[in-house]
Design a protein around this motif. Structure first.
Motif, PDB file in Angstrom:
ATOM      1  N   UNK A  30       0.848  -1.204   0.000  1.00  0.00           N
ATOM      2  CA  UNK A  30       0.000   0.000   0.000  1.00  0.00           C
ATOM      3  C   UNK A  30       0.879   1.248   0.000  1.00  0.00           C
ATOM      4  N   UNK A  31       1.935   1.226   0.799  1.00  0.00           N
ATOM      5  CA  UNK A  31       2.843   2.365   0.851  1.00  0.00           C
ATOM      6  C   UNK A  31       3.513   2.627  -0.481  1.00  0.00           C
ATOM      7  N   UNK A  32       3.901   1.572  -1.192  1.00  0.00           N
ATOM      8  CA  UNK A  32       4.527   1.735  -2.500  1.00  0.00           C
ATOM      9  C   UNK A  32       3.565   2.371  -3.490  1.00  0.00           C
ATOM     10  N   UNK A  33       2.309   1.928  -3.462  1.00  0.00           N
ATOM     11  CA  UNK A  33       1.303   2.503  -4.364  1.00  0.00           C
ATOM     12  C   UNK A  33       1.042   3.966  -4.009  1.00  0.00           C
ATOM     13  N   UNK A  34       0.918   4.255  -2.702  1.00  0.00           N
ATOM     14  CA  UNK A  34       0.729   5.646  -2.273  1.00  0.00           C
ATOM     15  C   UNK A  34       1.906   6.514  -2.698  1.00  0.00           C
ATOM     16  N   UNK A  35       3.121   6.006  -2.498  1.00  0.00           N
ATOM     17  CA  UNK A  35       4.305   6.739  -2.937  1.00  0.00           C
ATOM     18  C   UNK A  35       4.211   7.054  -4.421  1.00  0.00           C
ATOM     19  N   UNK A  36       3.865   6.049  -5.230  1.00  0.00           N
ATOM     20  CA  UNK A  36       3.798   6.252  -6.670  1.00  0.00           C
ATOM     21  C   UNK A  36       2.746   7.267  -7.070  1.00  0.00           C
ATOM     22  N   UNK A  37       1.565   7.170  -6.472  1.00  0.00           N
ATOM     23  CA  UNK A  37       0.474   8.086  -6.821  1.00  0.00           C
ATOM     24  C   UNK A  37       0.791   9.518  -6.401  1.00  0.00           C
ATOM     25  N   UNK A  38       1.310   9.681  -5.185  1.00  0.00           N
ATOM     26  CA  UNK A  38       1.635  11.027  -4.692  1.00  0.00           C
ATOM     27  C   UNK A  38       2.790  11.623  -5.483  1.00  0.00           C
ATOM     28  N   UNK A  39       3.815  10.825  -5.745  1.00  0.00           N
ATOM     29  CA  UNK A  39       4.957  11.306  -6.523  1.00  0.00           C
ATOM     30  C   UNK A  39       4.532  11.689  -7.935  1.00  0.00           C
ATOM     31  N   UNK A  40       3.670  10.866  -8.529  1.00  0.00           N
ATOM     32  CA  UNK A  40       3.202  11.170  -9.879  1.00  0.00           C
ATOM     33  C   UNK A  40       2.470  12.487  -9.956  1.00  0.00           C
ATOM     34  N   UNK A  41       1.582  12.749  -8.986  1.00  0.00           N
ATOM     35  CA  UNK A  41       0.849  14.016  -8.988  1.00  0.00           C
ATOM     36  C   UNK A  41       1.785  15.195  -8.738  1.00  0.00           C
ATOM     37  N   UNK A  42       2.793  14.977  -7.888  1.00  0.00           N
ATOM     38  CA  UNK A  42       3.768  16.028  -7.615  1.00  0.00           C
ATOM     39  C   UNK A  42       4.558  16.386  -8.872  1.00  0.00           C
ATOM     40  N   UNK A  43       5.012  15.373  -9.580  1.00  0.00           N
ATOM     41  CA  UNK A  43       5.784  15.606 -10.798  1.00  0.00           C
ATOM     42  C   UNK A  43       4.934  16.242 -11.886  1.00  0.00           C
ATOM     43  N   UNK A  44       3.676  15.832 -11.987  1.00  0.00           N
ATOM     44  CA  UNK A  44       2.776  16.455 -12.965  1.00  0.00           C
ATOM     45  C   UNK A  44       2.658  17.958 -12.727  1.00  0.00           C
ATOM     46  N   UNK A  45       2.475  18.335 -11.470  1.00  0.00           N
ATOM     47  CA  UNK A  45       2.360  19.760 -11.144  1.00  0.00           C
ATOM     48  C   UNK A  45       3.611  20.516 -11.570  1.00  0.00           C
ATOM     49  N   UNK A  46       4.780  19.930 -11.315  1.00  0.00           N
ATOM     50  CA  UNK A  46       6.038  20.588 -11.672  1.00  0.00           C
ATOM     51  C   UNK A  46       6.241  20.624 -13.183  1.00  0.00           C
ATOM     52  N   UNK A  47       5.997  19.506 -13.863  1.00  0.00           N
ATOM     53  CA  UNK A  47       6.181  19.455 -15.311  1.00  0.00           C
ATOM     54  C   UNK A  47       5.315  20.494 -16.011  1.00  0.00           C
ATOM     55  N   UNK A  48       4.092  20.627 -15.551  1.00  0.00           N
ATOM     56  CA  UNK A  48       3.160  21.543 -16.213  1.00  0.00           C
ATOM     57  C   UNK A  48       3.495  23.005 -15.952  1.00  0.00           C
TER      58      UNK A  48
END
Length: 200
Positions: free
Chosen positions: A109-127
């Motif tokens: 569960x922690x790995x999935x949460x890490x991936x989802x949170x990191x993905x949203x964080x990177x999206x915000x920065x990329x955009x």
């Protein structure tokens, strides 16, 4: 008159704050579980595990050599925003463990949460014209110079990172870590579409 197709300084500031903050929180989850990840953050995590040094200072230092290349390849605005994002993330990664604790957190569960949170964080920065790591800059530079696809460079780097992780973590932990990295990449692949997101 404000250009509706460009972000304002305030827009960029909130995106950097959100992206760096969520990325630091995600790293707190990752390191609490003893997991690893790919890209520049993954390199910093491995160095942190191997030396006992804090992730924040290591991540900040690991990124320093890439700014010059980013300046030449992408431009000063990108480098400035990325420097801010890396600095904020590094600082917050040092203090989040004092603010957040986990009594019970399943590794998968922690790995999935890490991936989802990191993905949203990177999206915000990329955009908003920023990033959190130097490997992508090198990948783009190599693609321009040699024609070798940037995605392959990043994949090869991650293969090396996860291979090195096997010297510090057991195979099951590395496999769970790979799940987190997969979720990060899926979030970005599905949502980072310039044809669907026109503001820059």
């Amino acid at each position: 008159m404000t250009d509706p197709h460009r972000h304002s300084v305030l827009d960029d500031a909130q995106a950097i704050a959100y992206g760096a903050g969520m990325a630091a929180f995600a790293i707190t989850i990752l390191t609490h579980l003893g997991l690893v990840t790919g890209q520049t953050a993954g390199l910093a995590v491995l160095i942190s595990y191997a030396t006992g040094w804090g992730f924040g200072p290591v991540f900040f230092a690991v990124n320093l050599p890439f700014y010059w290349l980013g300046w030449r390849r992408i431009g000063p605005a990108f480098v400035f925003k990325t420097f801010l994002a890396v600095g904020v993330m590094s600082g917050l990664a040092m203090v989040f463990p004092r603010w957040v604790s986990f009594a019970d957190l399943d590794p998968i569960v922690g790995a999935v949460l890490f991936g989802a949170i990191s993905g949203s964080a990177l999206l915000a920065l990329f955009r908003h014209g920023a990033s959190l790591g130097g490997v992508g800059i090198v990948a783009i530079w190599l693609q321009d110079r040699t024609g070798f696809r940037a995605g392959w460079t990043q994949l090869l780097f991650d293969v090396v990172i996860f291979a090195l992780a096997l010297t510090l973590r057991d195979a099951a932990t590395v496999a769970i870590s790979a799940l987190g990295a997969l979720v990060v990449n899926l979030v970005i692949a599905v949502n980072h579409r310039r044809d669907r997101y026109v503001a820059v």
